[in-house]
Design an enzyme around this catalytic site. Structure first.
Site, short mmCIF file in Angstrom:
data_model
loop_
_atom_site.label_atom_id
_atom_site.label_comp_id
_atom_site.label_asym_id
_atom_site.label_seq_id
_atom_site.Cartn_x
_atom_site.Cartn_y
_atom_site.Cartn_z
N SER A 63 0.85 -1.32 0.07
CA SER A 63 -0.12 0.07 -0.21
C SER A 63 0.83 1.26 0.04
O SER A 63 0.16 2.34 -0.22
CB SER A 63 -1.08 0.13 1.23
OG SER A 63 -2.15 -0.94 1.00
N LYS A 66 0.27 3.44 -2.83
CA LYS A 66 -0.93 4.49 -2.83
C LYS A 66 -0.30 5.75 -3.07
O LYS A 66 -1.04 6.66 -3.53
CB LYS A 66 -2.01 3.94 -2.13
CG LYS A 66 -2.45 2.50 -2.18
CD LYS A 66 -3.21 2.11 -0.91
CE LYS A 66 -3.71 0.77 -1.46
NZ LYS A 66 -4.41 -0.10 -0.34
N TYR A 188 -3.40 -2.59 -10.41
CA TYR A 188 -3.33 -2.42 -8.82
C TYR A 188 -2.58 -3.45 -8.31
O TYR A 188 -1.62 -3.13 -7.50
CB TYR A 188 -4.99 -2.42 -8.25
CG TYR A 188 -5.07 -2.21 -6.94
CD1 TYR A 188 -4.91 -1.31 -5.91
CD2 TYR A 188 -5.04 -3.70 -6.13
CE1 TYR A 188 -4.73 -1.25 -4.63
CE2 TYR A 188 -5.04 -3.46 -4.80
CZ TYR A 188 -4.81 -2.33 -4.02
OH TYR A 188 -4.84 -2.51 -2.73
N TYR A 239 -4.56 3.68 8.05
CA TYR A 239 -5.90 3.26 8.20
C TYR A 239 -6.63 3.72 9.32
O TYR A 239 -6.43 4.64 9.97
CB TYR A 239 -5.98 1.74 8.07
CG TYR A 239 -5.05 1.08 6.79
CD1 TYR A 239 -5.23 1.57 5.45
CD2 TYR A 239 -3.81 0.34 7.07
CE1 TYR A 239 -4.52 1.31 4.60
CE2 TYR A 239 -2.77 0.29 6.10
CZ TYR A 239 -3.38 0.54 4.68
OH TYR A 239 -2.45 0.17 3.71
N VAL A 257 1.17 -3.72 3.95
CA VAL A 257 1.13 -4.91 4.57
C VAL A 257 2.43 -5.85 4.28
O VAL A 257 2.53 -6.88 4.86
CB VAL A 257 0.04 -6.13 4.10
CG1 VAL A 257 -1.53 -5.33 4.93
CG2 VAL A 257 -0.34 -6.10 2.64
N1 GLN Z 1 -2.25 -5.35 -2.03
C1 GLN Z 1 -2.78 -5.29 -0.97
C2 GLN Z 1 -4.32 -5.33 -0.78
O1 GLN Z 1 -4.86 -4.93 -1.84
C3 GLN Z 1 -2.55 -3.93 -0.05
C4 GLN Z 1 -3.16 -3.61 1.22
C5 GLN Z 1 -2.05 -2.95 1.99
O2 GLN Z 1 -0.85 -2.82 2.12
N2 GLN Z 1 -2.59 -2.57 3.23
O3 GLN Z 1 -5.00 -5.86 -0.10
#
Ligand code: GLN
Length: 303
Positions: A63, A66, A188, A239, A257
């Site tokens: 993530s 992003k 994505y 988050y 993650v």
């Molecule tokens: N690729 C992961 C997902 O779509 C990214 C989530 C994350 O890093 N929090 O769930």
């Protein structure tokens, strides 16, 4: 301040604490990563990078991608139009939650939860393949032309993407995903599966510490856009733990993650820390501890 000495102290503190969390297992390829890794890098405004531990070891950026895709969209002439399709409020829900979307007509709360990031990817796809655009940017900013998508992680994530698929189809029903869902999902998944080291990530994020200026001195995004991305990182980047994270660390930050956390000290430096063990909210346990130590020891929080 001697940043090398500082990093040496932080790694000792983190090792003392012991608690490391658990690796993400909903993407099987991530579950195979050794949880004992720890790396941290600080990139100064002039591009000098200081690192400790596994700071040169590539890991899955997940993530953290992003932040960069949002910046790539906002760098476009009509980039700010994306704010008609995604909000700027913390969600208070897990990063992959579906619950708010129906109440809020398919408009995700912010660009850093999965639903919001899918919209950003869909928007970036207007200009080309989002993962390719991102790779080009990251290769240039990090100075590492060898950066690439980890095909094993991408395949594993694609195989276990039902939640993201559900989010994308649901938003498509509201007209808020415009390209075919399989294409958006593919882009994505590949953007999340790029492998990078803490050093590469910290260098690539310096434009946020320099109010929008890239490593070659050219302007990437406006000063206001950089301010806004940092603000959304502070309020939404970790988050449903963003409040606690701001309380402990006091910096704009974005976690993934894969166990990475990217943090920005505007006007001073970009920091990236990596330790794969996560807490229940999906944020690196040792990473958050290290960043809390960093701001306490340097006084470099934004507050
Ligand atoms: N690729 C992961 C997902 O779509 C990214 C989530 C994350 O890093 N929090 O769930």
């Amino acid at each position: 301040m001697d940043l090398t000495l500082l990093l040496d102290k932080i790694i000792l503190d983190v090792e003392d604490k012991g608690a490391r969390g658990t690796v993400a297992d909903y993407i099987p390829a991530l579950a195979r990563v050794d949880p004992s890794h720890f790396g941290m890098a600080i990139a100064e405004l002039d591009g000098t990078v200081h690192g400790v531990g596994d700071w040169q070891h590539p890991f899955s950026i997940q993530s953290m991608s992003k932040v960069f895709t949002l910046a790539l969209v906002l760098a476009q002439a009509d980039g700010a139009d994306v704010w008609r399709r995604v909000g700027r409020e913390p969600s208070g829900d897990p990063f992959n939650s579906l619950v708010q979307l129906e109440h809020e007509d398919g408009i995700p709360r912010n660009p850093f939860i999965n639903a919001g990031a899918l919209v950003v990817t869909d928007e970036l796809a207007r200009y080309g393949d989002a993962a390719d655009e991102l790779l080009t940017f990251l290769r240039t900013e990090s100075g590492d032309p060898g950066l690439t998508v980890d095909a094993e992680v991408a395949a594993s994530e694609a195989e276990h993407a039902d939640r993201n698929r559900a989010l994308a189809y649901f938003m498509a029903a509201y007209g808020n995903i415009r390209h075919p869902v399989p294409e958006v999902l593919d882009q994505y998944v590949r953007q999340c599966s790029i492998a990078m080291s803490c050093g590469d990530l910290a260098r690539s994020a310096l434009f946020l510490a320099r109010h929008g200026i890239r490593n070659d001195g050219s302007r990437f995004i406006g000063q206001s856009e950089a301010k806004r991305i940092n603000a959304v990182m502070l309020t939404c980047g970790t988050y449903d733990a963003a409040g606690q994270f701001a309380y402990r660390v006091g910096l704009p930050a974005k976690s993934g993650v894969g166990g990475g956390i990217l943090a920005i000290v505007p006007g001073r430096c970009a920091v990236c820390v990596w330790s794969p063990g996560l807490d229940k909210r999906g944020n690196s346990v040792a990473g958050a501890t290290a960043l809390a130590r960093f701001t306490t020891m340097t006084g470099w929080s934004i507050f």
